[in-house]
Design a protein around this motif. Structure first.
Motif, PDB file in Angstrom:
ATOM      1  N   ALA A 149       0.848  -1.192   0.000  1.00 34.14           N
ATOM      2  CA  ALA A 149       0.000   0.000   0.000  1.00 34.14           C
ATOM      3  C   ALA A 149       0.881   1.239   0.000  1.00 34.14           C
ATOM      4  O   ALA A 149       1.772   1.379   0.848  1.00 34.14           O
ATOM      5  CB  ALA A 149      -0.916   0.009   1.213  1.00 34.14           C
ATOM      6  N   GLU A 150       0.640   2.118  -0.967  1.00 32.16           N
ATOM      7  CA  GLU A 150       1.337   3.401  -1.010  1.00 32.16           C
ATOM      8  C   GLU A 150       0.521   4.421  -0.218  1.00 32.16           C
ATOM      9  O   GLU A 150      -0.688   4.526  -0.393  1.00 32.16           O
ATOM     10  CB  GLU A 150       1.505   3.887  -2.445  1.00 32.16           C
ATOM     11  CG  GLU A 150       2.363   2.979  -3.306  1.00 32.16           C
ATOM     12  CD  GLU A 150       2.461   3.486  -4.728  1.00 32.16           C
ATOM     13  OE1 GLU A 150       3.593   3.635  -5.241  1.00 32.16           O
ATOM     14  OE2 GLU A 150       1.397   3.735  -5.343  1.00 32.16           O
ATOM     15  N   LEU A 151       1.201   5.183   0.629  1.00 34.65           N
ATOM     16  CA  LEU A 151       0.524   6.154   1.475  1.00 34.65           C
ATOM     17  C   LEU A 151       1.149   7.533   1.328  1.00 34.65           C
ATOM     18  O   LEU A 151       2.361   7.667   1.106  1.00 34.65           O
ATOM     19  CB  LEU A 151       0.575   5.746   2.949  1.00 34.65           C
ATOM     20  CG  LEU A 151      -0.247   4.524   3.357  1.00 34.65           C
ATOM     21  CD1 LEU A 151       0.595   3.256   3.297  1.00 34.65           C
ATOM     22  CD2 LEU A 151      -0.833   4.699   4.742  1.00 34.65           C
ATOM     23  N   SER A 152       0.294   8.562   1.480  1.00 35.09           N
ATOM     24  CA  SER A 152       0.770   9.929   1.454  1.00 35.09           C
ATOM     25  C   SER A 152       1.268  10.327   2.835  1.00 35.09           C
ATOM     26  O   SER A 152       1.127   9.584   3.811  1.00 35.09           O
ATOM     27  CB  SER A 152      -0.356  10.871   1.026  1.00 35.09           C
ATOM     28  OG  SER A 152      -1.339  10.953   2.054  1.00 35.09           O
ATOM     29  N   ALA A 153       1.824  11.519   2.941  1.00 37.38           N
ATOM     30  CA  ALA A 153       2.323  12.003   4.222  1.00 37.38           C
ATOM     31  C   ALA A 153       1.202  12.253   5.216  1.00 37.38           C
ATOM     32  O   ALA A 153       1.430  12.321   6.424  1.00 37.38           O
ATOM     33  CB  ALA A 153       3.129  13.290   4.013  1.00 37.38           C
ATOM     34  N   THR A 154      -0.036  12.395   4.731  1.00 32.80           N
ATOM     35  CA  THR A 154      -1.180  12.614   5.616  1.00 32.80           C
ATOM     36  C   THR A 154      -1.817  11.311   6.078  1.00 32.80           C
ATOM     37  O   THR A 154      -2.778  11.342   6.846  1.00 32.80           O
ATOM     38  CB  THR A 154      -2.242  13.468   4.905  1.00 32.80           C
ATOM     39  OG1 THR A 154      -2.716  12.777   3.739  1.00 32.80           O
ATOM     40  CG2 THR A 154      -1.675  14.814   4.486  1.00 32.80           C
ATOM     41  N   GLY A 155      -1.321  10.176   5.609  1.00 29.57           N
ATOM     42  CA  GLY A 155      -1.876   8.891   6.007  1.00 29.57           C
ATOM     43  C   GLY A 155      -2.957   8.368   5.084  1.00 29.57           C
ATOM     44  O   GLY A 155      -3.608   7.372   5.395  1.00 29.57           O
ATOM     45  N   ALA A 172       5.807  -0.370   9.428  1.00 33.09           N
ATOM     46  CA  ALA A 172       5.087  -1.532   9.939  1.00 33.09           C
ATOM     47  C   ALA A 172       4.434  -1.131  11.252  1.00 33.09           C
ATOM     48  O   ALA A 172       5.108  -0.620  12.156  1.00 33.09           O
ATOM     49  CB  ALA A 172       6.033  -2.704  10.141  1.00 33.09           C
ATOM     50  N   GLY A 173       3.114  -1.329  11.338  1.00 36.20           N
ATOM     51  CA  GLY A 173       2.399  -0.903  12.532  1.00 36.20           C
ATOM     52  C   GLY A 173       1.456  -1.955  13.048  1.00 36.20           C
ATOM     53  O   GLY A 173       1.324  -3.039  12.470  1.00 36.20           O
ATOM     54  N   PRO A 174       0.758  -1.653  14.130  1.00 35.93           N
ATOM     55  CA  PRO A 174      -0.170  -2.622  14.724  1.00 35.93           C
ATOM     56  C   PRO A 174      -1.362  -2.943  13.845  1.00 35.93           C
ATOM     57  O   PRO A 174      -1.972  -3.998  13.986  1.00 35.93           O
ATOM     58  CB  PRO A 174      -0.624  -1.918  16.017  1.00 35.93           C
ATOM     59  CG  PRO A 174       0.412  -0.871  16.277  1.00 35.93           C
ATOM     60  CD  PRO A 174       0.896  -0.435  14.941  1.00 35.93           C
ATOM     61  N   GLN A 175      -1.729  -2.043  12.951  1.00 39.65           N
ATOM     62  CA  GLN A 175      -2.904  -2.234  12.115  1.00 39.65           C
ATOM     63  C   GLN A 175      -2.513  -2.190  10.650  1.00 39.65           C
ATOM     64  O   GLN A 175      -1.681  -1.375  10.237  1.00 39.65           O
ATOM     65  CB  GLN A 175      -3.945  -1.142  12.400  1.00 39.65           C
ATOM     66  CG  GLN A 175      -4.438  -1.137  13.846  1.00 39.65           C
ATOM     67  CD  GLN A 175      -5.338   0.050  14.128  1.00 39.65           C
ATOM     68  OE1 GLN A 175      -5.129   1.140  13.613  1.00 39.65           O
ATOM     69  NE2 GLN A 175      -6.351  -0.158  14.962  1.00 39.65           N
ATOM     70  N   ALA A 176      -3.133  -3.068   9.870  1.00 35.47           N
ATOM     71  CA  ALA A 176      -2.876  -3.063   8.424  1.00 35.47           C
ATOM     72  C   ALA A 176      -3.617  -1.896   7.783  1.00 35.47           C
ATOM     73  O   ALA A 176      -4.680  -1.482   8.253  1.00 35.47           O
ATOM     74  CB  ALA A 176      -3.343  -4.381   7.810  1.00 35.47           C
ATOM     75  N   PRO A 177      -3.089  -1.342   6.706  1.00 36.10           N
ATOM     76  CA  PRO A 177      -3.773  -0.237   6.033  1.00 36.10           C
ATOM     77  C   PRO A 177      -5.070  -0.705   5.388  1.00 36.10           C
ATOM     78  O   PRO A 177      -5.225  -1.873   5.021  1.00 36.10           O
ATOM     79  CB  PRO A 177      -2.754   0.211   4.981  1.00 36.10           C
ATOM     80  CG  PRO A 177      -1.908  -0.997   4.733  1.00 36.10           C
ATOM     81  CD  PRO A 177      -1.830  -1.718   6.040  1.00 36.10           C
ATOM     82  N   ARG A 189      -0.148   6.028  12.880  1.00 35.13           N
ATOM     83  CA  ARG A 189       0.271   7.375  12.526  1.00 35.13           C
ATOM     84  C   ARG A 189       1.575   7.791  13.219  1.00 35.13           C
ATOM     85  O   ARG A 189       2.268   8.681  12.751  1.00 35.13           O
ATOM     86  CB  ARG A 189      -0.832   8.379  12.866  1.00 35.13           C
ATOM     87  CG  ARG A 189      -1.974   8.359  11.868  1.00 35.13           C
ATOM     88  CD  ARG A 189      -3.025   9.388  12.205  1.00 35.13           C
ATOM     89  NE  ARG A 189      -4.015   9.471  11.158  1.00 35.13           N
ATOM     90  CZ  ARG A 189      -3.903  10.237  10.077  1.00 35.13           C
ATOM     91  NH1 ARG A 189      -2.839  11.002   9.933  1.00 35.13           N
ATOM     92  NH2 ARG A 189      -4.830  10.261   9.149  1.00 35.13           N
ATOM     93  N   LEU A 190       1.877   7.168  14.331  1.00 30.59           N
ATOM     94  CA  LEU A 190       3.153   7.442  14.999  1.00 30.59           C
ATOM     95  C   LEU A 190       4.314   7.087  14.078  1.00 30.59           C
ATOM     96  O   LEU A 190       5.259   7.871  13.906  1.00 30.59           O
ATOM     97  CB  LEU A 190       3.242   6.663  16.306  1.00 30.59           C
ATOM     98  CG  LEU A 190       4.579   6.730  17.056  1.00 30.59           C
ATOM     99  CD1 LEU A 190       4.917   8.159  17.425  1.00 30.59           C
ATOM    100  CD2 LEU A 190       4.537   5.832  18.303  1.00 30.59           C
ATOM    101  N   GLY A 191       4.244   5.909  13.470  1.00 31.50           N
ATOM    102  CA  GLY A 191       5.297   5.514  12.533  1.00 31.50           C
ATOM    103  C   GLY A 191       5.314   6.384  11.298  1.00 31.50           C
ATOM    104  O   GLY A 191       6.381   6.721  10.774  1.00 31.50           O
ATOM    105  N   ASP A 235       8.875   7.421  21.792  1.00 30.80           N
ATOM    106  CA  ASP A 235       7.656   8.086  21.328  1.00 30.80           C
ATOM    107  C   ASP A 235       8.011   9.264  20.421  1.00 30.80           C
ATOM    108  O   ASP A 235       9.155   9.420  19.998  1.00 30.80           O
ATOM    109  CB  ASP A 235       6.792   8.533  22.511  1.00 30.80           C
ATOM    110  CG  ASP A 235       7.541   9.479  23.452  1.00 30.80           C
ATOM    111  OD1 ASP A 235       8.518  10.128  23.008  1.00 30.80           O
ATOM    112  OD2 ASP A 235       7.149   9.578  24.625  1.00 30.80           O
ATOM    113  N   ALA A 236       6.990  10.086  20.119  1.00 32.76           N
ATOM    114  CA  ALA A 236       7.201  11.181  19.167  1.00 32.76           C
ATOM    115  C   ALA A 236       7.652  12.473  19.821  1.00 32.76           C
ATOM    116  O   ALA A 236       7.675  13.524  19.171  1.00 32.76           O
ATOM    117  CB  ALA A 236       5.899  11.437  18.394  1.00 32.76           C
TER     118      ALA A 236
END
Length: 274
Positions: A149-155, A172-177, A189-191, A235-236
Motif C-alpha cells: 500500500a502506497e501512502l501519502s504524508a497525511t496517512g 510496519a504498525g499494529p494495524q494493516a492499512p 500514525r506514529l510511525g 515516542d514522538a
C-alpha cells in the motif's frame, strides 16, 4: 292627546326623496370607469402571464443542452481519467450549468485517493474546468493479499500495488492499512509521522520504521537501518534532539551489525551489542 287619552307624538316632516332619474352623461361616465378598471385588470393579468411565459422560456433554455456541462476540462490529474473525475464531481450526465454545485463537486473529487485538493469553475455557455492537485506517495506498508500500500504524508492510502515501490520507506504498525481512499489508523500514525520527518542526513539509510506496542507506557518506534543497525526512537517527543543523536552515532560511533542504539532519551544514548 288622542281620544284614548294617550299622548301622541307630532308627525315629522318627511324630506322629499331625490329624483331617481340619473343624468345619462353621469351614467355613461360610471360605465366607462368600470370598463376601464376591467381593462386595467386584464392588462395586469396579461403582463403577469407574459412575464411567467418569458421566465419559463429562459428557465427552459438555460436547462437545455445548449447550456449544459458538455465540455469538461481536467488539469493536473495524473492518476484519474477524465471520466472518473466527471463521475466523482457529478458531471457524468452533463447537467445544466445552473445545477452544477461546485462545492459538492470539489468534495466528491477530493474523495478520490490520489487527489489532495480540487478546484471547480463554471464557464458559460457549456464549460466546466477542474484543476486537481495530486498527492504523492511517501511511505509503503504491507497490505492484504501480499500487496504493498502506497501512502501519502497525511496517512491517505493511495493505491495497492503488487511490487514494492523503490525509494519509499516501509512502515510496519499494529494495524494493516485499509483500502485505497481510506486513512491510516491512529496507532500507525506514529510511525508515519517519524517516517515522513526523518532528516536528509540519514533518511536514505532507513529501511523500516516499526511501531511496537508499548502497553501502558504507549507505543514506541524503532528504525531499522540498511547497515543493519537498530535505533530505538521511543515516542514522538523531542524528535529533533533524537534525530541529532542518531546522526551523531552514525557519523562517529563505532557501531557494528546488529547493534541496538537507544536514543529515546536525548543526550543519554545507550548501545547494546547485537
Amino acid at each position: 292627546m288622542n281620544p284614548t287619552g294617550t299622548r301622541t307624538r307630532p308627525a315629522r316632516d318627511v324630506p322629499p326623496q331625490p329624483h331617481e332619474d340619473i343624468d345619462p352623461r353621469i351614467s355613461a361616465r360610471r360605465t366607462e370607469v368600470a370598463r376601464e378598471q376591467i381593462r386595467r385588470r386584464l392588462r395586469l393579468v396579461g403582463i403577469g402571464v407574459a412575464v411567467l411565459v418569458v421566465l419559463f422560456g429562459i428557465w427552459s433554455l438555460l436547462h437545455s443542452s445548449l447550456f449544459s456541462a458538455r465540455s469538461v476540462s481536467v488539469v493536473g490529474a495524473t492518476h484519474e481519467t477524465t471520466a472518473q473525475i466527471e463521475a466523482a464531481a457529478g458531471l457524468a450526465r452533463h447537467p445544466p450549468l445552473l445545477d452544477v454545485n461546485t462545492g459538492a463537486a470539489v468534495r466528491g473529487i477530493e474523495r478520490l485517493p490520489w487527489v489532495r485538493s480540487a478546484w471547480v469553475s463554471v464557464h458559460w455557455p457549456d464549460g466546466v474546468q477542474v484543476v486537481v492537485t495530486q498527492q504523492s506517495p511517501k511511505v509503503v506498508m504491507v497490505a492484504a493479499g501480499g500487496q504493498w500500500a502506497e501512502l501519502s504524508a497525511t496517512g491517505r492510502v493511495l493505491a495497492d500495488v503488487t511490487a514494492r515501490p523503490p525509494g519509499l520507506i516501509e512502515v510496519a504498525g499494529p494495524q494493516a492499512p485499509g483500502a485505497p481512499g481510506s486513512t491510516l489508523g491512529a496507532r500507525d500514525r506514529l510511525g508515519l509521522r517519524i517516517a515522513t520527518t526523518l532528516p536528509p542526513s540519514f533518511r536514505a539509510q532507513v529501511a523500516l520504521v516499526t511501531v511496537e506496542p508499548g502497553g501502558e507506557s504507549g507505543d514506541w518506534v524503532q528504525l531499522a537501518m540498511s547497515t543493519p543497525i537498530l535505533f530505538n526512537i521511543g515516542d514522538a517527543s523531542q524528535l529533533r534532539a533524537k534525530y541529532e543523536d542518531v546522526s551523531a552515532m552514525l557519523a562517529g560511533a563505532p557501531l557494528h551489525d546488529g547493534d541496538v542504539v537507544d536514543v529515546s532519551i536525548p543526550g543519554a544514548v545507550t548501545v547494546t551489542g547485537g
